[in-house]
Design a protein around this motif. Structure first.
Motif, short mmCIF file in Angstrom:
data_model
loop_
_atom_site.label_atom_id
_atom_site.label_comp_id
_atom_site.label_asym_id
_atom_site.label_seq_id
_atom_site.Cartn_x
_atom_site.Cartn_y
_atom_site.Cartn_z
N THR A 1 -8.80 14.21 -2.73
CA THR A 1 -9.29 12.99 -3.38
C THR A 1 -9.62 12.20 -2.38
OG1 THR A 1 -7.99 13.49 -5.43
CG2 THR A 1 -8.78 11.28 -5.05
N LEU B 1 -4.80 4.57 -10.43
CA LEU B 1 -4.44 3.51 -11.37
C LEU B 1 -2.92 3.39 -11.14
CD1 LEU B 1 -2.97 5.76 -13.09
CD2 LEU B 1 -4.96 5.39 -14.62
N SER C 1 -11.29 14.24 -8.96
CA SER C 1 -11.11 15.30 -8.18
C SER C 1 -10.81 16.38 -9.34
CB SER C 1 -9.90 15.10 -7.30
OG SER C 1 -8.74 15.11 -8.25
N CYS D 1 -10.13 5.52 -7.37
CA CYS D 1 -9.61 6.83 -7.87
C CYS D 1 -8.34 6.72 -8.50
CB CYS D 1 -9.72 7.84 -6.58
SG CYS D 1 -8.30 7.23 -5.29
N SER E 1 -6.49 3.32 -4.80
CA SER E 1 -5.95 4.14 -5.45
C SER E 1 -5.07 3.56 -6.60
CB SER E 1 -5.21 5.30 -4.66
OG SER E 1 -3.99 4.63 -3.90
N ILE F 1 -14.46 7.83 -8.46
CA ILE F 1 -14.02 9.36 -8.05
C ILE F 1 -13.14 10.32 -8.66
CG2 ILE F 1 -12.73 10.60 -6.06
CD1 ILE F 1 -15.25 8.96 -5.02
N GLY G 1 0.88 3.83 1.30
CA GLY G 1 2.07 4.69 1.61
C GLY G 1 2.19 5.86 0.66
N GLY G 2 1.32 6.09 -0.30
CA GLY G 2 1.17 7.14 -1.04
C GLY G 2 0.24 8.51 -0.62
N GLY G 3 0.15 9.35 -1.18
CA GLY G 3 -0.49 10.59 -0.92
C GLY G 3 -2.00 10.33 -0.50
N VAL G 4 -2.85 9.93 -1.63
CA VAL G 4 -4.19 9.57 -1.52
C VAL G 4 -4.33 8.30 -0.45
CG1 VAL G 4 -6.32 8.78 -2.56
CG2 VAL G 4 -4.74 9.94 -3.89
N ARG H 1 1.00 -5.53 -0.13
CA ARG H 1 0.42 -5.27 -1.25
C ARG H 1 0.20 -6.71 -2.02
NH1 ARG H 1 4.47 -2.30 -5.50
NH2 ARG H 1 4.01 -0.47 -4.13
N THR I 1 0.19 -1.70 1.56
CA THR I 1 1.42 -1.21 1.43
C THR I 1 2.14 -2.36 0.89
OG1 THR I 1 3.24 0.39 1.82
CG2 THR I 1 2.27 -1.10 3.72
N GLY I 2 3.25 -1.97 -0.13
CA GLY I 2 4.07 -2.71 -0.56
C GLY I 2 5.52 -2.44 0.12
N ARG I 3 5.61 -1.42 0.98
CA ARG I 3 6.73 -1.31 1.88
C ARG I 3 6.51 -1.33 3.09
NH1 ARG I 3 7.46 5.08 -0.39
NH2 ARG I 3 4.99 4.59 -0.73
P1 NDP Z 1 1.54 8.27 -4.98
O1 NDP Z 1 2.61 7.84 -5.87
O2 NDP Z 1 1.77 9.12 -3.75
O3 NDP Z 1 1.15 6.76 -4.36
C1 NDP Z 1 0.83 5.72 -5.02
C2 NDP Z 1 0.89 4.56 -4.30
O4 NDP Z 1 0.41 3.30 -5.02
C3 NDP Z 1 2.25 4.16 -3.78
O5 NDP Z 1 2.88 4.89 -2.81
C4 NDP Z 1 2.02 2.48 -3.58
O6 NDP Z 1 1.88 2.48 -2.35
C5 NDP Z 1 1.21 2.16 -4.44
N1 NDP Z 1 1.78 1.58 -5.74
C6 NDP Z 1 2.50 2.05 -6.62
N2 NDP Z 1 2.99 1.28 -7.58
C7 NDP Z 1 2.02 0.34 -7.40
C8 NDP Z 1 1.86 -1.18 -8.04
N3 NDP Z 1 2.35 -1.49 -9.18
N4 NDP Z 1 0.96 -1.99 -7.42
C9 NDP Z 1 0.30 -1.86 -6.18
N5 NDP Z 1 0.36 -0.59 -5.52
C10 NDP Z 1 1.37 0.30 -6.30
O7 NDP Z 1 0.18 8.72 -5.84
P2 NDP Z 1 -0.94 9.47 -5.18
O8 NDP Z 1 -1.21 8.88 -4.12
O9 NDP Z 1 -1.05 11.02 -5.35
O10 NDP Z 1 -2.08 8.96 -6.35
C11 NDP Z 1 -2.42 7.49 -6.40
C12 NDP Z 1 -3.16 7.27 -7.83
O11 NDP Z 1 -4.51 8.12 -7.52
C13 NDP Z 1 -2.37 7.53 -9.08
O12 NDP Z 1 -2.94 6.44 -9.74
C14 NDP Z 1 -3.35 8.79 -9.33
O13 NDP Z 1 -3.13 8.98 -10.76
C15 NDP Z 1 -4.36 8.80 -8.99
N6 NDP Z 1 -5.06 9.97 -8.57
C16 NDP Z 1 -6.54 10.11 -9.00
C17 NDP Z 1 -7.24 11.16 -8.65
C18 NDP Z 1 -8.61 11.55 -9.11
O14 NDP Z 1 -9.10 12.53 -8.97
N7 NDP Z 1 -9.26 10.35 -9.46
C19 NDP Z 1 -6.60 12.29 -7.81
C20 NDP Z 1 -5.31 12.12 -7.29
C21 NDP Z 1 -4.49 10.77 -7.85
P3 NDP Z 1 2.83 1.35 -1.40
O15 NDP Z 1 4.04 1.86 -1.47
O16 NDP Z 1 2.26 1.86 0.10
O17 NDP Z 1 2.42 0.09 -1.62
#
Ligand code: NDP
Length: 326
Positions: free
Chosen positions: A131, A244, A269, A242, A220, A267, A157-160, A199, A179-181
């Motif tokens: 993605t 939520l 995937s 991409c 993301s 976007i 901080g997440g995967g995407v 964040r 990032t929030g962390r």
């Molecule tokens: P992760 O859980 O790995 O990462 C999400 C990141 O978002 C967290 O690590 C955090 O980052 C941040 N986050 C979490 N909660 C909140 C909040 N309340 N407010 C602001 N930031 C927040 O998920 P992925 O990276 O796998 O996926 C991210 C998003 O993308 C998801 O919503 C998923 O459904 C969507 N997605 C969509 C795809 C598509 O095809 N469109 C494909 C793959 C994923 P940090 O701690 O750094 O702040």
């Protein structure tokens, strides 16, 4: 018999167990794959915990992606031993997914692993990296280049987000990561971020227009974060949406679109065309150094996938979790 994470519903609650199931329980499909590695994505966390209704029928094997080798194929499209990867297409939601040692699928949905990536590396990248690559390609397709200015990545901080940082940095972009962390700062700098932003600067309601800063955005997170990213995007800039993680809402105004001509690119995937997927995987193999892929994912055994889903949704996971299925 083989091991699988098995989801059932009872009294409206999802129950996840590690179970031995038979190949006969697998759905129809022309290709049987011995799964070696899968991964835990945000959606898998929702499916396993039942926190959101992403699973469309029960029982279900979760896991929106997997990599492994072809065991047999009745259509002749694949040979036993072929190394393949699958992401999306509703697996783990509407049909059985990758958190099982065997999967039976439509062979047309598989992609041959590009040279340079083994099954574990492919799942370290997984749907998240795929993605992120689609987001980077959308920025490029809309003409965003490194000399246009900085790119913002939210949910870094997440995967995407993490893969977006790494891919953009390796393509020469200057990247600001949200990032929030605070604990994520060093890792994100190692992935290539030149600035780390908090964040809460983005996640609260903001103004319709803010100071122009971003040439491009990979978001993301959605909700106010996406609205604020649009509000601070430079004239003619491009925002890719991409995810939520903050929310599905988009509390924005049209001001950045009609006064600054910005573009919002969606976007997806899951249903991305099969014919274009191999090219995306080739770019991932080219654009990500093995050390970056390694730094993005921690491995857990299949037996740990259920508790790990809680950790993922609780925001305790740094980067991605790759699941050792085989
Ligand atoms: P992760 O859980 O790995 O990462 C999400 C990141 O978002 C967290 O690590 C955090 O980052 C941040 N986050 C979490 N909660 C909140 C909040 N309340 N407010 C602001 N930031 C927040 O998920 P992925 O990276 O796998 O996926 C991210 C998003 O993308 C998801 O919503 C998923 O459904 C969507 N997605 C969509 C795809 C598509 O095809 N469109 C494909 C793959 C994923 P940090 O701690 O750094 O702040």
């Amino acid at each position: 018999m083989f091991k699988a994470i098995w989801l059932e519903q009872s009294a409206g609650r999802t129950e996840a167990t590690l179970k031995e199931i038979d190949t006969a329980a697998l759905p129809e499909g022309d290709t049987l794959v011995r799964v070696r590695w899968s991964s835990l994505n945000y959606k898998d966390g929702l499916a396993i915990t039942g926190k959101s209704p992403v699973v469309r029928k029960f029982p279900m094997v979760p896991g929106i992606d997997f990599a492994g080798e072809v065991e047999s194929c009745t259509s002749g499209a694949w040979r036993p031993g072929d190394q393949v990867v699958l992401t999306g297409w509703g697996h783990g939601e509407a049909s059985f997914g990758g958190l099982a040692q065997m999967a039976r699928v439509d062979g047309g949905k598989l992609v041959r692993l590009p040279s340079g990536l083994d099954a574990r590396a492919a799942m370290s990248i997984g749907t998240a990296g795929f993605t992120a690559m689609l987001c980077v390609m959308a920025l490029e397709a809309h003409g965003v280049t490194p000399d246009e200015g900085e790119v913002l990545v939210t949910g870094a901080g997440g995967g995407v987000g993490g893969f977006a940082v790494a891919l953009l940095a390796s393509a020469g972009f200057k990247v600001a990561a949200v990032t929030g962390r605070t604990s994520e700062g060093d890792r994100l700098r190692q992935l290539g971020a030149s600035e780390i932003l908090q964040r809460d600067q983005f996640s609260q309601p903001g103004r319709p227009l803010a100071k122009e800063r971003w040439a491009g955005v990979v978001d993301s997170v959605g909700s106010h974060t996406l609205a604020n990213a649009c509000a601070a995007t430079r004239y003619g800039g491009v925002v890719t949406a991409c995810g939520l993680a903050q929310g599905m809402d988009f509390p924005a105004s049209v001001a950045p679109f009609i006064l600054r001509g910005i573009t919002l690119a969606g976007i997806d995937s899951v249903s991305y065309p099969a014919a274009k997927r191999a090219a995306v995987w080739k770019r991932l193999a080219r654009g990500l150094a093995p050390a970056v892929i390694g730094a993005m994912a921690e491995a857990v055994p299949l037996e740990r996938a259920i508790p790990a889903a809680d950790d993922l949704l609780a925001g305790k996971v740094s980067g991605r979790l790759v699941v050792d299925v085989g």
